[in-house]
Scaffold this active site. Structure first.
Site, mmCIF file in Angstrom:
data_model
loop_
_atom_site.group_PDB
_atom_site.id
_atom_site.type_symbol
_atom_site.label_atom_id
_atom_site.label_comp_id
_atom_site.label_asym_id
_atom_site.label_seq_id
_atom_site.Cartn_x
_atom_site.Cartn_y
_atom_site.Cartn_z
ATOM 1 N N ASP A 124 -1.971 3.942 8.008
ATOM 2 C CA ASP A 124 -2.821 4.458 9.089
ATOM 3 C C ASP A 124 -1.997 5.349 10.029
ATOM 4 O OD1 ASP A 124 -1.378 2.502 10.379
ATOM 5 O OD2 ASP A 124 -3.125 1.456 11.206
ATOM 6 N N SER A 125 -0.698 5.509 9.744
ATOM 7 C CA SER A 125 0.090 6.538 10.430
ATOM 8 C C SER A 125 -0.517 7.916 10.175
ATOM 9 C CB SER A 125 1.550 6.507 9.959
ATOM 10 O OG SER A 125 1.623 6.504 8.545
ATOM 11 N N ASP A 133 -3.931 1.050 3.870
ATOM 12 C CA ASP A 133 -3.855 0.356 5.164
ATOM 13 C C ASP A 133 -5.261 0.165 5.729
ATOM 14 O OD1 ASP A 133 -1.925 -0.670 6.826
ATOM 15 O OD2 ASP A 133 -1.238 1.273 7.586
ATOM 16 N N LYS A 183 -3.179 -3.367 3.035
ATOM 17 C CA LYS A 183 -2.204 -3.884 4.018
ATOM 18 C C LYS A 183 -2.927 -4.162 5.314
ATOM 19 C CE LYS A 183 1.145 -1.242 6.105
ATOM 20 N NZ LYS A 183 0.836 -1.432 7.533
ATOM 21 N N GLU A 200 -2.163 -5.760 9.511
ATOM 22 C CA GLU A 200 -1.097 -5.973 10.492
ATOM 23 C C GLU A 200 -1.233 -7.323 11.205
ATOM 24 O OE1 GLU A 200 -0.585 -2.699 13.233
ATOM 25 O OE2 GLU A 200 -0.262 -1.266 11.608
ATOM 26 N N GLU A 260 8.730 -4.189 10.541
ATOM 27 C CA GLU A 260 8.956 -2.922 11.249
ATOM 28 C C GLU A 260 9.679 -3.147 12.572
ATOM 29 O OE1 GLU A 260 5.610 -0.251 11.547
ATOM 30 O OE2 GLU A 260 6.672 1.086 12.936
HETATM 31 O O1 KIV Z 1 1.009 3.250 8.703
HETATM 32 C C1 KIV Z 1 2.154 3.282 8.227
HETATM 33 O O2 KIV Z 1 2.675 4.336 7.838
HETATM 34 C C2 KIV Z 1 2.881 2.022 8.118
HETATM 35 C C3 KIV Z 1 4.304 2.073 7.674
HETATM 36 C C4 KIV Z 1 5.172 2.527 8.775
HETATM 37 C C5 KIV Z 1 4.759 0.786 7.121
HETATM 38 O O3 KIV Z 1 2.341 1.006 8.396
#
Ligand code: KIV
Length: 303
Positions: free
Chosen positions: A66-67, A105, A135, A137, A204
């Site tokens: 989600d970055s 994510d 994924k 969090e 992280e």
């Molecule tokens: O969203 C993302 O890119 C991440 C990574 C930094 C692990 O969660």
């Protein structure tokens, strides 16, 4: 019937990661890599070209993180990105990959409310975007959500330490677990996610001492980003490592390229050529047979 000599099959050629026909990375391959002490390489990708670069480079795991909210969609944080936006990016990445494991994510607000919400969202990432796993969090209630998704047959990667979806509650984008008390909370979250059935974890922005202390208690592969060298693998954001993203870079970012500079230089050179009439040249164009061109001119004059 003539007797044929028995020929034992030739051993399957071992194809290097990234080579055409390399075997698909599975969850058991990741477990095997952990057991063998072979570092696992993970990178983010958010579209077809970045995924095909990850494929060609032979990485093990691609995360549609989600970055993307910040690196490709221009939001100020990861919080606003929607499920629909993530699914579109994940689908594009899927079409650029055949070898790495693809993890999607789940964005903020798409899994926290209930087990049912978490399962329904995770199913969309598998069914509509073609992800292999998802994924989520945090520990706490996220461990329950992870157990529910795993129970529905979908592999889950957990993410602890600095969890950007809850950055405000964590006091901003800062490293986590720097006191014994806070470090124990991170340990608790990691163990809860492992017990919930996660196949892997991301650590992280936590101190190396914390990573060193908790690794012996983890049976599942751990991928670090700013968590020191003791994890089973490393992840970096594609735009950070290649120098595409222009924003602030965290301490753990190592730049392996300056692609943004090359892109700006390329587009500037193109703009200069257009303005100076150096582009296009005759070789860039198409031609008509002279008689066809003459007939066209005639028809236009006549009309
Ligand atoms: O969203 C993302 O890119 C991440 C990574 C930094 C692990 O969660």
């Amino acid at each position: 019937m003539s007797a044929r000599p028995r020929v034992s099959p030739a051993p399957a050629a071992k194809r290097a990661p990234g080579a055409p026909g390399a075997p698909k990375v599975t969850l058991s391959r990741l477990e095997e890599k952990k057991a063998l002490g072979e570092p696992i390489v993970m990178v983010t990708a958010y579209d077809h070209p970045s995924a095909s670069v990850a494929e060609a480079a032979g990485v093990d795991v691609v995360l549609v993180g989600d970055s993307a909210a910040m690196t490709v969609l221009g939001y100020p944080s990861t919080v606003p990105v929607s499920v629909e936006e993530m699914l579109m990016l994940a689908g594009a990445a899927r079409r650029g990959l055949s070898t790495p494991l693809l993890v999607g994510d789940l964005p903020f607000g798409s899994y926290e409310a209930s087990d049912e919400q978490a399962i329904l969202t995770a199913q969309r990432f598998i069914k509509e975007a073609g992800c292999d796993a998802v994924k989520i969090e945090r520990g706490g209630s996220s461990a329950d959500r992870a157990a529910a998704i795993v129970g529905a047959g979908i592999p889950v990667m957990g993410h602890v330490g600095l969890t950007p979806q809850s950055a405000t509650a964590l006091g901003g984008y800062r490293s986590q677990g720097r006191t014994a008390e806070r470090a124990l909370e991170v340990v608790e979250d990691a163990l809860a996610l492992q017990d919930a059935g996660c196949f892997s974890l991301v650590f992280e922005a936590i101190p190396s001492e914390l990573t060193d202390a908790v690794m012996p208690r983890l049976r599942i592969p751990v991928i670090g980003i700013g968590a020191g060298p003791a994890t089973d693998g490393q992840v970096l954001v594609f735009h950070d490592l290649l120098g595409i993203y222009d924003g602030h870079a965290a301490r753990f970012v190592q730049r392996y390229g300056n692609v943004r500079e090359a892109m700006v230089a390329g587009v500037t050179a193109y703009a200069d050529d257009v303005r100076e009439r150096r582009y296009p040249q005759p070789r860039h164009g198409y031609t008509m047979a002279p008689d066809e061109a003459a007939a066209l001119r005639e028809a236009l004059v006549g009309g």
